[in-house]
Design a protein around this motif. Structure first.
Motif, PDB file in Angstrom:
ATOM      1  N   ILE A 175       0.825  -1.203   0.000  1.00  0.00           N
ATOM      2  CA  ILE A 175       0.000   0.000   0.000  1.00  0.00           C
ATOM      3  C   ILE A 175       0.864   1.259   0.000  1.00  0.00           C
ATOM      4  O   ILE A 175       0.494   2.294  -0.554  1.00  0.00           O
ATOM      5  N   TRP A 176       2.064   1.150   0.577  1.00  0.00           N
ATOM      6  CA  TRP A 176       2.982   2.291   0.658  1.00  0.00           C
ATOM      7  C   TRP A 176       3.555   2.685  -0.708  1.00  0.00           C
ATOM      8  O   TRP A 176       4.118   3.755  -0.850  1.00  0.00           O
ATOM      9  N   THR A 177       3.423   1.837  -1.713  1.00  0.00           N
ATOM     10  CA  THR A 177       3.954   2.159  -3.048  1.00  0.00           C
ATOM     11  C   THR A 177       2.970   2.961  -3.885  1.00  0.00           C
ATOM     12  O   THR A 177       3.357   3.543  -4.902  1.00  0.00           O
ATOM     13  N   CYS A 214      -2.781   7.788  -5.594  1.00  0.00           N
ATOM     14  CA  CYS A 214      -3.345   8.605  -4.521  1.00  0.00           C
ATOM     15  C   CYS A 214      -2.258   9.564  -4.042  1.00  0.00           C
ATOM     16  O   CYS A 214      -1.084   9.416  -4.399  1.00  0.00           O
ATOM     17  N   ASP A 215      -2.660  10.526  -3.227  1.00  0.00           N
ATOM     18  CA  ASP A 215      -1.706  11.509  -2.702  1.00  0.00           C
ATOM     19  C   ASP A 215      -0.974  10.989  -1.469  1.00  0.00           C
ATOM     20  O   ASP A 215       0.209  11.280  -1.274  1.00  0.00           O
ATOM     21  N   ILE A 216      -1.685  10.236  -0.629  1.00  0.00           N
ATOM     22  CA  ILE A 216      -1.136   9.746   0.639  1.00  0.00           C
ATOM     23  C   ILE A 216      -1.630   8.313   0.867  1.00  0.00           C
ATOM     24  O   ILE A 216      -2.778   7.987   0.528  1.00  0.00           O
ATOM     25  N   THR A 239       7.637  10.435  -0.731  1.00  0.00           N
ATOM     26  CA  THR A 239       8.425  11.021   0.349  1.00  0.00           C
ATOM     27  C   THR A 239       7.673  10.715   1.635  1.00  0.00           C
ATOM     28  O   THR A 239       6.488  11.035   1.750  1.00  0.00           O
ATOM     29  N   TRP A 240       8.333  10.072   2.561  1.00  0.00           N
ATOM     30  CA  TRP A 240       7.648   9.663   3.787  1.00  0.00           C
ATOM     31  C   TRP A 240       7.609  10.819   4.785  1.00  0.00           C
ATOM     32  O   TRP A 240       8.590  11.542   4.954  1.00  0.00           O
ATOM     33  N   PRO A 291       3.361   7.673   3.636  1.00  0.00           N
ATOM     34  CA  PRO A 291       4.018   7.838   2.348  1.00  0.00           C
ATOM     35  C   PRO A 291       3.223   8.846   1.512  1.00  0.00           C
ATOM     36  O   PRO A 291       2.006   8.703   1.333  1.00  0.00           O
ATOM     37  N   VAL A 292       3.905   9.861   1.004  1.00  0.00           N
ATOM     38  CA  VAL A 292       3.257  10.961   0.291  1.00  0.00           C
ATOM     39  C   VAL A 292       3.802  11.038  -1.132  1.00  0.00           C
ATOM     40  O   VAL A 292       5.003  10.853  -1.354  1.00  0.00           O
TER      41      VAL A 292
END
Length: 259
Positions: A86-88, A95-97, A116-117, A234-235
């Motif tokens: 999901i963090w990828t 998505c944005d975040i 960028t986390w 994660p952004v």
């Protein structure tokens, strides 16, 4: 006409201050202007879940909704299952975040180019949900038992390392995408324990009468050392100013998270 040097300095200072203020209040860019899109895991209460009417709820939901409101943004969610990877998704422009109680790990950062986390907004601790009266003080108490975790979560990493390092035999590890369903299996005696974040286990213990919190501990790393579990968002890196604004919000509101 010659302008007084002092007046020139004052005017220049006012212009600079106004320019700085305009930068500070500028709305960060997002994939869809005016909307903060969030990839989230649907069944991970109290961090993130969806109510009977489809409303996004939980600690992450409240925190990011407040952030979005402060930035003048609406919130749109995308439900993502399974948890793995999901963090990828922000780096893939989906998505944005990403928000799902995600521990900031070096390998996850490496897997998620284009993200960028954020800074840490919560620190997790491992624990297990067990039936009342059950003894669980270490991985040795799991010998010959069945435990449930979310696949590729830090709970999964922890129990795998615990079993390997302490050479515990006969532990069966099963996987779930639904925390509530897993805890219900524990409550009915169909599995020995469910492993998750302490906050999650405490929440479930408050809902299910015969569920107790067992064995709170820090994650066991592959190195054999105990580790920390900083949760971060994660952004999408391409969203200009978004992670910077989020980090400011986290610094100012971290103490309110989960309250």
């Amino acid at each position: 006409m010659t302008m007084n040097p002092i007046r020139v300095a004052v005017v220049a200072g006012v212009v600079a201050a106004l320019s700085a203020a305009s930068v500070a209040i500028a709305v960060p860019t997002t994939i869809t202007p005016g909307t903060l899109s969030v990839c989230t895991y649907p069944r991970f209460a109290p961090f993130t879940s969806f109510g009977a009417s489809g409303e996004w709820q939980g600690w992450d939901a409240a925190f990011l909704t407040d952030f979005a409101s402060e930035q003048g943004l609406a919130v749109a969610t995308e439900s993502v299952t399974p948890f793995k990877g999901i963090w990828t998704r922000p780096g893939k422009d989906e998505c944005d975040i990403a928000a799902a109680g995600i521990t900031n790990l070096a390998e996850r950062r490496a897997e998620s180019p284009g993200t960028t986390w954020s800074s840490t907004y919560y620190v997790g601790v491992r624990a297990f949900a067990v039936r009342a009266g059950t003894r669980l003080r270490s991985v040795h108490d799991m010998a010959g038992k069945t435990v449930v975790v979310t696949k590729d979560s830090t709970s999964h990493k922890d129990i795998t390392q615990q079993i390997t390092q302490y050479r515990v035999m006969g532990v069966t590890v099963k996987y779930t995408n639904d925390v509530t369903a897993a805890v219900n299996l524990v409550s009915k005696g169909k599995v020995f324990a469910y492993g998750g974040c302490l906050g999650c286990i405490q929440y479930q213990a408050g809902l299910v009468k015969n569920i107790r919190v067992a064995w709170p501990h820090r994650i066991l790393l592959a190195s054999g050392r105990r580790g920390s579990e900083p949760f971060a968002y994660p952004v999408r890196t391409a969203d200009t100013g978004l992670v910077e604004a989020l980090n400011i919000f986290i610094a100012e509101n971290r103490a309110k998270y989960g309250k």
